[in-house]
Design an enzyme around this catalytic site. Structure first.
Site, PDB file in Angstrom:
ATOM      1  CG  HIS A 102      -2.845 133.409 -14.666  1.00  0.00           C
ATOM      2  ND1 HIS A 102      -3.506 132.976 -13.540  1.00  0.00           N
ATOM      3  CD2 HIS A 102      -1.640 133.896 -14.221  1.00  0.00           C
ATOM      4  CE1 HIS A 102      -2.768 133.197 -12.459  1.00  0.00           C
ATOM      5  NE2 HIS A 102      -1.625 133.744 -12.847  1.00  0.00           N
ATOM      6  CD  GLU A 139       0.473 136.338 -13.665  1.00  0.00           C
ATOM      7  OE1 GLU A 139       1.195 135.403 -13.253  1.00  0.00           O
ATOM      8  OE2 GLU A 139      -0.480 136.814 -12.998  1.00  0.00           O
ATOM      9  CG  HIS A 195       2.898 132.197 -12.737  1.00  0.00           C
ATOM     10  ND1 HIS A 195       1.528 132.335 -12.671  1.00  0.00           N
ATOM     11  CD2 HIS A 195       3.137 130.861 -12.828  1.00  0.00           C
ATOM     12  CE1 HIS A 195       0.961 131.144 -12.726  1.00  0.00           C
ATOM     13  NE2 HIS A 195       1.916 130.225 -12.823  1.00  0.00           N
ATOM     14  CD  GLU A 277       4.812 134.692  -9.448  1.00  0.00           C
ATOM     15  OE1 GLU A 277       4.637 135.540 -10.352  1.00  0.00           O
ATOM     16  OE2 GLU A 277       3.876 134.048  -8.936  1.00  0.00           O
TER      17      GLU A 277
END
Length: 313
Positions: A102, A139, A195, A277
Site C-alpha cells: 500500500h 498498514e 503486509h 502478513e
C-alpha cells in the site's frame, strides 16, 4: 604452595658421630624430596594451577604433538574451513526487491487506485488503502517502517536492495502489476511484499503467502513456484524464531504458509517472490506487537534471516 609428604621427617641436628639412625635418615631424605617434587608436578592439593603442573602439561602436549606429526602416514597440519573468517557480505552480488504494501496517501487518490489492472487470472484494483489498528496506525505506515529496517539489514549483508516505492513517491500506488514488474526488471534473486492483515478480532498470527502455479493471460508462475516456496518456508521459520509470533490461527492450518492465485504481485512475478502478513492489525494482542518499534525490528530481522538463508542455499 609447598607440601610435606606424610613419610617426610625433617633432618636432625648434626652430631659428632653417625649412628645407624642417622644413616637411615640420610637415605630417606632424598627419596622423600623426590616424591614431593613429583607430587607437586602431577597436581597435589592446590598444585593443579602451579607452574610445575603447567610445565608438565606443556611438555606432555609438545611430546604428544611431536610424536603424532612424526608418525608414519600422519597427515600434515593444514588450516580447515573452520579457521577461515566468516564472509562479512554473504549477499554481495544478490538483488532483493522489497515491496512495502500500500501507500500512506492512497486514501487521497481513490479514483486512481480503484482502476482495474490485469493480473492474468482476472482483473483487480490497482491498489487499496490497506487496513489499520483500532487506534489508527495504518498498514501502510507499518509496512514502510519494516521495509526500511529490512533494507538496512540486507544491505549490511552486501545485497543490492530496491524498494517498489519510498512511501512518499509516487504519491499513490504503484499498481500491483507495476510492483511485480519492478522486481522482474531488477532481475531480483528474491522479492517480498510486506503486509499486515485486517482479519476479525481473535484471529492472530502471521502467514506467508506463496504463489500458486498460474498460466493464464500475462501470468506464468510455473518457473517460480518451487523457489518461492523455499523462500517462504525459510522466512516463516526465521520469522517465528525472531519474533515469537505464532503462525496464523485462521488460515494455513497452523503452518504459517498459504498458497494463492488471486494476487497480482505474485501472479505477474517472474522472480521468486512471497507476501508476508506480519500479524492482524484488528486484534488488540497483535496490534500491540505491530505498533512496537522494538518488535518491528525483530520482524525485520526474522525476514532478513529468512532471505539470507534462502539466497545462501
Amino acid at each position: 604452595m609447598s607440601y610435606v609428604g606424610p613419610d617426610f621427617d625433617p633432618p636432625q641436628a648434626r652430631r659428632p658421630r653417625r649412628g645407624p639412625l642417622t644413616v637411615a635418615l640420610a637415605a630417606l631424605v632424598p627419596g622423600a624430596l623426590i616424591g614431593w617434587f613429583v607430587y607437586e608436578a602431577v597436581g597435589g592439593p592446590g598444585g593443579g594451577s602451579g607452574s610445575a603442573a603447567a610445565s608438565a602439561s606443556s611438555s606432555s602436549s609438545t611430546s604428544s604433538s611431536s610424536t603424532s606429526s612424526s608418525a608414519p602416514g600422519a597427515p600434515s597440519a593444514t588450516a580447515s574451513n573452520d579457521d577461515k573468517p566468516p564472509n562479512p557480505t554473504p549477499l554481495k552480488g544478490k538483488v532483493v526487491v522489497i515491496d512495502p504494501g500500500h501507500n500512506i496517501t492512497n486514501f487521497q487518490h481513490t479514483a486512481e487506485i480503484n482502476r482495474k489492472v490485469d493480473i492474468g487470472t482476472n482483473w483487480k484494483e490497482c491498489d487499496t488503502t490497506g487496513t489499520s489498528t483500532n487506534a489508527g496506525y495504518t498498514e501502510a505506515q507499518f509496512t514502510m517502517d519494516v521495509s526500511y529496517r529490512l533494507k538496512a539489514l540486507l544491505e549490511m549483508q552486501g545485497a543490492t536492495v530496491k524498494l517498489t516505492h519510498e512511501g512518499h513517491s509516487p504519491a499513490w500506488g504503484p499498481c500491483v502489476d507495476q510492483r511485480a514488474r519492478i522486481g522482474n526488471n531488477a532481475h531480483a534473486d528474491a522479492a517480498i511484499s510486506i503486509h499486515a492483515d485486517g482479519a476479525p478480532v481473535g484471529d492472530r498470527g502471521f502467514h506467508v503467502i506463496l504463489p500458486a502455479s498460474v498460466h493464464a493471460g500475462g501470468a506464468d508462475t510455473r518457473a517460480i513456484v518451487a523457489p518461492s516456496a523455499a523462500l517462504g518456508r525459510s522466512i516463516a521459520g526465521n520469522y517465528l524464531r525472531a519474533t515469537g509470533e505464532h503462525p496464523s490461527n485462521y488460515v494455513g492450518d497452523g503452518t504459517g504458509l498459504v498458497t494463492r492465485k488471486d494476487l497480482g504481485g505474485l501472479n505477474l512475478s517472474t522472480v521468486p517472490k512471497v507476501f508476508i502478513e506480519c500479524g492482524n492489525m484488528r486484534d488488540s494482542n497483535d496490534a500491540a506487537l505491530l505498533t512496537n518499534s522494538a518488535w518491528r525490528q525483530k520482524a525485520a530481522q526474522g525476514i532478513s534471516e529468512g532471505i539470507v538463508s534462502f539466497l545462501r542455499g
